[in-house]
Design an enzyme around this catalytic site. Structure first.
Site, PDB file in Angstrom:
ATOM      1  N   GLU A   1      -4.596   2.265  -4.492  1.00 55.57           N
ATOM      2  CA  GLU A   1      -3.130   2.294  -4.502  1.00 55.57           C
ATOM      3  C   GLU A   1      -2.527   1.036  -3.875  1.00 55.57           C
ATOM      4  O   GLU A   1      -1.375   1.040  -3.436  1.00 55.57           O
ATOM      5  CB  GLU A   1      -2.624   3.537  -3.752  1.00 55.57           C
TER       6      GLU A   1
ATOM      7  N   ASP B   1       0.856  -1.201   0.000  1.00 55.21           N
ATOM      8  CA  ASP B   1       0.000   0.000   0.000  1.00 55.21           C
ATOM      9  C   ASP B   1       0.884   1.241   0.000  1.00 55.21           C
ATOM     10  O   ASP B   1       1.806   1.363   0.824  1.00 55.21           O
ATOM     11  CB  ASP B   1      -0.905   0.012   1.235  1.00 55.21           C
ATOM     12  N   ILE B   2       0.631   2.139  -0.958  1.00 52.53           N
ATOM     13  CA  ILE B   2       1.449   3.355  -1.069  1.00 52.53           C
ATOM     14  C   ILE B   2       1.106   4.308   0.091  1.00 52.53           C
ATOM     15  O   ILE B   2      -0.068   4.574   0.366  1.00 52.53           O
ATOM     16  CB  ILE B   2       1.190   4.070  -2.409  1.00 52.53           C
TER      17      ILE B   2
END
Length: 568
Positions: free
Chosen positions: A475, A432-433
């Site tokens: 994301e 996960d960004i």
């Protein structure tokens, strides 16, 4: 036919045919036989023998009514000679190849033996040649007919078994033979009596109606064959269009075409630009002329000719097609049928069929194969569209990597492999960004999408063949690693985290005044879980990797790798 069988057959033929004719000449020499009689009998028996009636896949030559009349009028020797003329004519009509003389020898011997046994029975029960009274021919004639029928019913299946074809002695074939003889024998008696009254003119009075009826029956059978093949073609077409896998379609098509037509070699070419490419083939020889994925110019060979003219062709023997031949034509082939594979007016490929026998393909079969090729073209087109649609539905169009739908299916398949023992371990990395919303808010959603595309490319190049990279949503990305221990998965996750941190991403500030590329940095929080160490099913594996990501990485300060450590 092995060598001992062939030697036995030659010996058997010399014993039965030459010796049998000599014995028949001594027993019953020709009587009252003029030149016009010989010409009339020979002409009509050759015509009838060249018009076989096919019943249940077996060709029947309805010459018995001629030979019975010849026997009763002129004796056993003349009848046996006529049978040999009929056998030669039938062999030519059946396209018996010169490489197979043993078939002619077998049938020549069989018919001679049938005549000898029937004739001996006729004479044994007081029959005399040339007698026209009912009393003189009814009883011995009945014996002749019965012996002829019984001997034929025994020798014909025996001959088939000798040739390697297991044929039943009784069944529908027996009923057909009996029925035909019931009609044929009285016709022979009628010809015998009418010839005694009118001479050779009797052949016209009986022969013309019989031959006309035979032609009508053959035309009817021809029409029935066309209708049967059309129905079969429609059924095959439905089966083809029901399938959506190209390999499955090609396999089914070749399987069906070889059951419908005699084909020792089958090649399916697809037109790709200026080349014809073999996409499927079947060869009955160990030394095959073509290799898979064979390509050639679309202007060469028989296939090139068919492609150019958009019309199928048939060649009956090698001498007809040799001058057109190219490298893919089998050396031992004789008959060839080549048909364009068309969808509408557009040619998509070529079907090439070849047989080791001469004159096996008929003109009406060209129409049937043309219909089948149209079905094939539609089925292949449907399969390609289906595969393209399926691919698009399973790929994230923005990042060009598998989406959640594909990942979910793939994960369940790998979990099934884990249960069956095909896999020992299955690790999942969830990525996960960090603070990705800030990028969208600062530079715009288009810039955020551009960053995600670059990230997807970075993940794919790093993971390579080790596993599957997919976009999980937003994301978030996932990496599925088959047969990978948790320690190895964590090591790869750490490598991914470091590469993301060190990588420079380029975006455009669509919200600002300048459209010049902007350099940005990203970090990612990563969670790792492994089955069956922590999870026994797909849902649990995702849940534990997600828990490691948010609890072990996000809450611990982000830009970290965490693994789920609870053991089952």
């Amino acid at each position: 036919m092995n060598r001992p069988k062939k030697i036995f057959l030659w010996i058997f033929w010399f014993i039965v045919v030459p010796a049998g004719h000599w014995f028949a000449f001594k027993l019953s020499p020709p009587q009252a036989l003029g030149i016009w009689d010989v010409a009339a009998y020979t002409a009509i028996i050759m015509i009838v023998a060249s018009l076989p009636l096919t019943v249940n896949g077996t060709a029947m030559f309805l010459t018995q009514w001629i030979t019975i009349a010849a026997f009763l009028s002129h004796g056993l020797f003349f009848e046996m000679l006529l049978l040999q003329v009929a056998t030669v004519t039938a062999a030519l009509a059946a396209n018996l190849k010169y490489q197979q003389p043993y078939r002619f020898l077998l049938f020549s011997s069989m018919f001679s033996l049938i005549s000898l046994i029937s004739g001996l029975g006729f004479f044994a029960f007081g029959g005399k040649i040339g007698q026209t009274t009912v009393e003189s021919i009814v009883f011995p004639g009945t014996i002749f007919i019965l012996l002829n029928f019984i001997t034929a019913m025994i020798l014909q299946p025996a001959a088939a078994i000798f040739l390697g074809n297991r044929k039943k002695f009784f069944g529908r074939g027996l009923a057909w033979n009996a029925g035909i003889r019931i009609v044929i024998y009285p016709l022979g008696i009628a010809l015998f009596h009418l010839k005694g009254l009118l001479g050779p003119i009797a052949f016209l009075l009986i022969g013309i109606p019989f031959i006309g009826l035979l032609i009508i029956l053959k035309m009817n059978r021809y029409s029935q064959n066309i209708n049967r093949h059309l129905q079969k073609a429609v059924a095959i077409g439905h089966q083809l269009t029901e399938r959506l896998d190209e390999e499955n379609i090609l396999h089914l098509f070749i399987n069906k075409i070889t059951k419908t037509l005699p084909a020792d070699w089958v090649y399916i070419f697809r037109l790709e630009g200026d080349e014809l490419v073999v996409i499927s083939h079947l060869e009955q020889e160990e030394k095959a002329p073509l290799e898979p994925d064979y390509t050639m110019s679309k202007e060469k060979g028989i296939s090139g000719y068919v492609l150019k003219n958009k019309k199928g062709v048939i060649f009956n023997e090698k001498s007809e097609w040799k001058k057109f031949s190219y490298g893919y034509s089998p050396e031992n082939a004789e008959s060839i049928m080549c048909v364009p594979i068309m969808r509408g007016k557009h040619v998509e490929g070529v079907l090439f069929l070849a047989s080791a026998n001469e004159k096996v393909y008929k003109k009406y079969q060209l129409m049937i194969v043309d219909i089948l090729c149209s079905y094939l073209a539609v089925a292949l087109s449907n399969a390609r569209h289906y595969e393209e649609t399926k691919r698009k539905s399973e790929i994230c169009t923005m990042t060009n990597i598998p989406n959640y739908r594909f990942f979910d299916q793939h994960l369940n398949e790998r979990m099934a492999d884990l249960e069956t023992g095909k896999l020992v371990k299955l690790s999942l990395i969830m990525i996960d960004i960090d603070h990705f919303k800030n990028i969208n808010d600062t530079y715009g959603h288009q810039s955020g999408d551009l960053a995600l595309c670059q990230l997807a490319s970075l993940l794919k190049s790093t993971v390579a063949e080790k596993g599957l990279v997919a976009r999980y949503g937003g994301e978030e990305f996932v990496v599925l690693l088959p047969d990978t221990e948790q320690a190895a998965a964590r090591h790869l996750a750490e490598t991914l985290r470091k590469k993301i941190e060190d990588h420079i991403f380029f975006v455009q500030d669509v919200l600002g005044d300048s459209e010049a590329p902007k350099e940005i940095r990203l970090t990612a929080s990563i969670g790792v879980a492994t089955a069956p160490d922590q999870a026994r099913d797909a849902v649990s594996l995702i849940k534990y990797a997600d828990r490691a990501l948010y609890i072990g990485a996000k809450r611990a300060g982000r830009n970290k790798v965490a693994e789920y450590i609870h053991t089952m």
